[in-house]
Design a protein around this motif. Structure first.
Motif, PDB file in Angstrom:
ATOM      1  N   LYS A 204       0.866  -1.184   0.000  1.00 31.71           N
ATOM      2  CA  LYS A 204       0.000   0.000   0.000  1.00 31.71           C
ATOM      3  C   LYS A 204       0.896   1.226   0.000  1.00 31.71           C
ATOM      4  O   LYS A 204       1.826   1.314   0.802  1.00 31.71           O
ATOM      5  N   LEU A 205       0.584   2.172  -0.887  1.00 30.16           N
ATOM      6  CA  LEU A 205       1.439   3.351  -1.031  1.00 30.16           C
ATOM      7  C   LEU A 205       0.819   4.573  -0.365  1.00 30.16           C
ATOM      8  O   LEU A 205      -0.398   4.731  -0.351  1.00 30.16           O
ATOM      9  N   PRO A 206       1.670   5.443   0.194  1.00 32.45           N
ATOM     10  CA  PRO A 206       1.147   6.713   0.702  1.00 32.45           C
ATOM     11  C   PRO A 206       0.825   7.612  -0.478  1.00 32.45           C
ATOM     12  O   PRO A 206       1.363   7.400  -1.567  1.00 32.45           O
ATOM     13  N   PRO A 207      -0.049   8.617  -0.359  1.00 31.43           N
ATOM     14  CA  PRO A 207      -0.738   8.973   0.889  1.00 31.43           C
ATOM     15  C   PRO A 207      -2.100   8.312   1.042  1.00 31.43           C
ATOM     16  O   PRO A 207      -2.679   8.340   2.113  1.00 31.43           O
ATOM     17  N   GLU A 214       3.613  -2.405  -9.138  1.00 34.09           N
ATOM     18  CA  GLU A 214       4.764  -1.942  -9.931  1.00 34.09           C
ATOM     19  C   GLU A 214       5.055  -0.482  -9.554  1.00 34.09           C
ATOM     20  O   GLU A 214       4.964   0.416 -10.361  1.00 34.09           O
ATOM     21  N   PHE A 215       5.441  -0.299  -8.275  1.00 33.78           N
ATOM     22  CA  PHE A 215       5.719   1.073  -7.823  1.00 33.78           C
ATOM     23  C   PHE A 215       7.230   1.311  -7.792  1.00 33.78           C
ATOM     24  O   PHE A 215       8.027   0.393  -7.571  1.00 33.78           O
ATOM     25  N   ALA A 216       7.612   2.549  -8.045  1.00 37.62           N
ATOM     26  CA  ALA A 216       9.032   2.916  -8.057  1.00 37.62           C
ATOM     27  C   ALA A 216       9.578   2.903  -6.631  1.00 37.62           C
ATOM     28  O   ALA A 216       9.045   3.559  -5.748  1.00 37.62           O
ATOM     29  N   LEU A 217      10.650   2.142  -6.416  1.00 33.08           N
ATOM     30  CA  LEU A 217      11.236   2.055  -5.079  1.00 33.08           C
ATOM     31  C   LEU A 217      11.752   3.412  -4.617  1.00 33.08           C
ATOM     32  O   LEU A 217      11.761   3.707  -3.418  1.00 33.08           O
ATOM     33  N   ASN A 218      12.202   4.243  -5.564  1.00 32.86           N
ATOM     34  CA  ASN A 218      12.735   5.553  -5.166  1.00 32.86           C
ATOM     35  C   ASN A 218      11.640   6.598  -4.986  1.00 32.86           C
ATOM     36  O   ASN A 218      11.921   7.765  -4.726  1.00 32.86           O
ATOM     37  N   GLY A 219      10.378   6.181  -5.165  1.00 34.38           N
ATOM     38  CA  GLY A 219       9.259   7.099  -4.960  1.00 34.38           C
ATOM     39  C   GLY A 219       8.970   8.016  -6.123  1.00 34.38           C
ATOM     40  O   GLY A 219       8.099   8.880  -6.038  1.00 34.38           O
ATOM     41  N   LEU A 240      10.923   0.813   2.432  1.00 33.41           N
ATOM     42  CA  LEU A 240      10.398   0.054   3.568  1.00 33.41           C
ATOM     43  C   LEU A 240       9.869   0.964   4.666  1.00 33.41           C
ATOM     44  O   LEU A 240       8.997   0.581   5.441  1.00 33.41           O
ATOM     45  N   LYS A 241      10.401   2.186   4.724  1.00 35.20           N
ATOM     46  CA  LYS A 241       9.960   3.145   5.743  1.00 35.20           C
ATOM     47  C   LYS A 241       8.667   3.854   5.358  1.00 35.20           C
ATOM     48  O   LYS A 241       7.996   4.432   6.210  1.00 35.20           O
ATOM     49  N   SER A 242       8.317   3.819   4.060  1.00 36.12           N
ATOM     50  CA  SER A 242       7.178   4.619   3.613  1.00 36.12           C
ATOM     51  C   SER A 242       5.981   3.791   3.149  1.00 36.12           C
ATOM     52  O   SER A 242       4.848   4.263   3.205  1.00 36.12           O
TER      53      SER A 242
END
Length: 400
Positions: A204-207, A214-219, A240-242
């Motif tokens: 699950k991705l913020p926000p 398929e989300f970018a690890l670097n955000g 892992l923190k986000s």
């Protein structure tokens, strides 16, 4: 007896089985009570001593031991720990023991914990000496006036247990990072710009908490590229923190993601290698097979490294070494998947450098043949070698 079962959102978990027995004879029933465990990662180390306990043995003193019970939601009690027996003393000091807080009180700090003291007898008819009730919250106060009974708490130490394969130990790489570093550090030498797109799946991705595969690890979805393998590792640690890890676990989106790039470069100038590191759970097996069959005609290979203790039957099937993978009656043009379980490569002496070297060697062994099979079937010949580089203003030197 208590069994702890992990619940998986994406799997059907059948717990019912018929009781076998004597045909035609009723063999009784088993009543199962279930309780959801709190998501508590703490363990606690405790040590107790006894003070002037009752003498129960005719000859000699008592042989005391402790029995710990946690209270259940229905008011009953379940044994969760027994100490060892300390022979022939009324002032025992029991060894320190470690117990998960979930087992002790299900993560509820105010739930009753009952402790009984017995004098051990060889025939099993242990003599009851006494009991007291407490709670995790009371015990956590440590040595105080609240924790003095005939049995006294000597020490209380809380420890947070890693329950995830992604756990970041400050002293060594986790299995995901080791696999990434092992394979990446070798394969990065075949990439000219050393920029690698790194994608995560099953979180699950913020926000807004949407689930992505398929989300970018670097955000940065517009530019998921990381500089060298160290950059990929840094992006992994930051993600892992986000993000919040979440099922189901779908492989096909990342395979299709790389396949789109590979489909746009069919002249032999580029070849793509997708490294997937997984704990083995897969929720979209049919779609993944379809994606692999489609990708087999493109300039790409897939490496799958399995981490953790799971059975990897699905990954072995995707590997296709025994039976060529197929989807809806269509077989893959060539074998493009190599799977290995990381646990097979862990060095028994704890030498992680050796573990990583062994893993990389086996994982990358099939890539050259897969690369050549694509080029040969399409009649693509190697480009002429460029002339050797000569720095400006320096005469060409030949070393013999």
């Amino acid at each position: 007896r208590k069994f702890i079962l992990d619940y998986f959102f994406e799997e059907r978990q059948n717990l019912q089985k018929p009781l076998g027995g004597i045909p035609g004879k009723k063999c009784g029933t088993i009543i199962v009570k279930a309780e959801e465990l709190g998501n508590c990662r703490e363990s606690v180390m405790m040590q107790f001593c006894g003070n002037k306990l009752d003498k129960k043995d005719f000859f000699g003193k008592s042989d005391p031991f402790l029995v710990f019970y946690r209270s259940n939601e229905d008011g009953t009690f379940t044994i969760c720990h027994k100490t060892e027996v300390v022979k022939n003393t009324l002032n025992p000091v029991w060894q320190a023991f470690k117990i998960p807080v979930r087992a002790l009180c299900n993560g509820d700090y105010d739930r009753t914990i009952k402790v009984e003291v017995y004098d051990w007898d060889r025939d099993g008819s242990h003599d009851f000496i006494g009991e007291f009730s407490t709670s995790y919250r009371e015990l956590s106060r440590g040595q105080s006036q609240f924790n003095v009974y005939e049995v006294t708490l000597l020490s209380f130490l809380v420890d947070v247990e890693p329950t995830s394969l992604h756990y970041m130990n400050p002293y060594q790489l986790n299995a995901y990072a080791m696999a990434l570093k092992a394979v990446g550090e070798i394969i990065q030498d075949y990439d000219s710009d050393k920029m690698f797109p790194a994608l995560g799946f099953g979180a699950k991705l913020p926000p807004d908490g949407r689930v992505s595969h398929e989300f970018a690890l670097n955000g940065n979805p517009q530019n998921p590229y990381c500089n060298c393998i160290d950059g990929v590792l840094e992006a992994y640690y930051q993600s892992l923190k986000s993000v919040h890890l979440y099922g189901p676990t779908n492989f096909s989106p990342v395979i299709n993601h790389v396949a789109r790039y590979a489909a746009s470069v069919k002249d032999g100038s580029q070849y793509f290698v997708l490294l997937i590191i997984t704990d083995g759970v897969i929720s979209d097996m049919a779609q993944t097979k379809e994606s692999i069959v489609n990708a087999a005609s493109l300039p790409m290979s897939i490496i799958i490294v399995g981490v953790g203790p799971a059975e990897f039957d699905a990954m072995i099937e995707l590997d296709g070494d025994e039976v060529r993978i197929s989807s809806r009656g269509r077989y893959a043009e060539r074998d493009i998947v190599q799977f290995v379980p990381f646990r097979d490569y862990i060095d028994r002496t704890g030498n992680h450098i050796l573990s990583m070297a062994r893993l990389a060697k086996d994982v990358l062994a099939e890539i050259p043949d897969q690369f050549l099979s694509y080029m040969r079937t399409r009649g693509i010949k190697p480009s002429p070698a460029p002339p050797p580089y000569t720095p400006p203003g320096h005469p060409l030197q030949t070393q013999i």
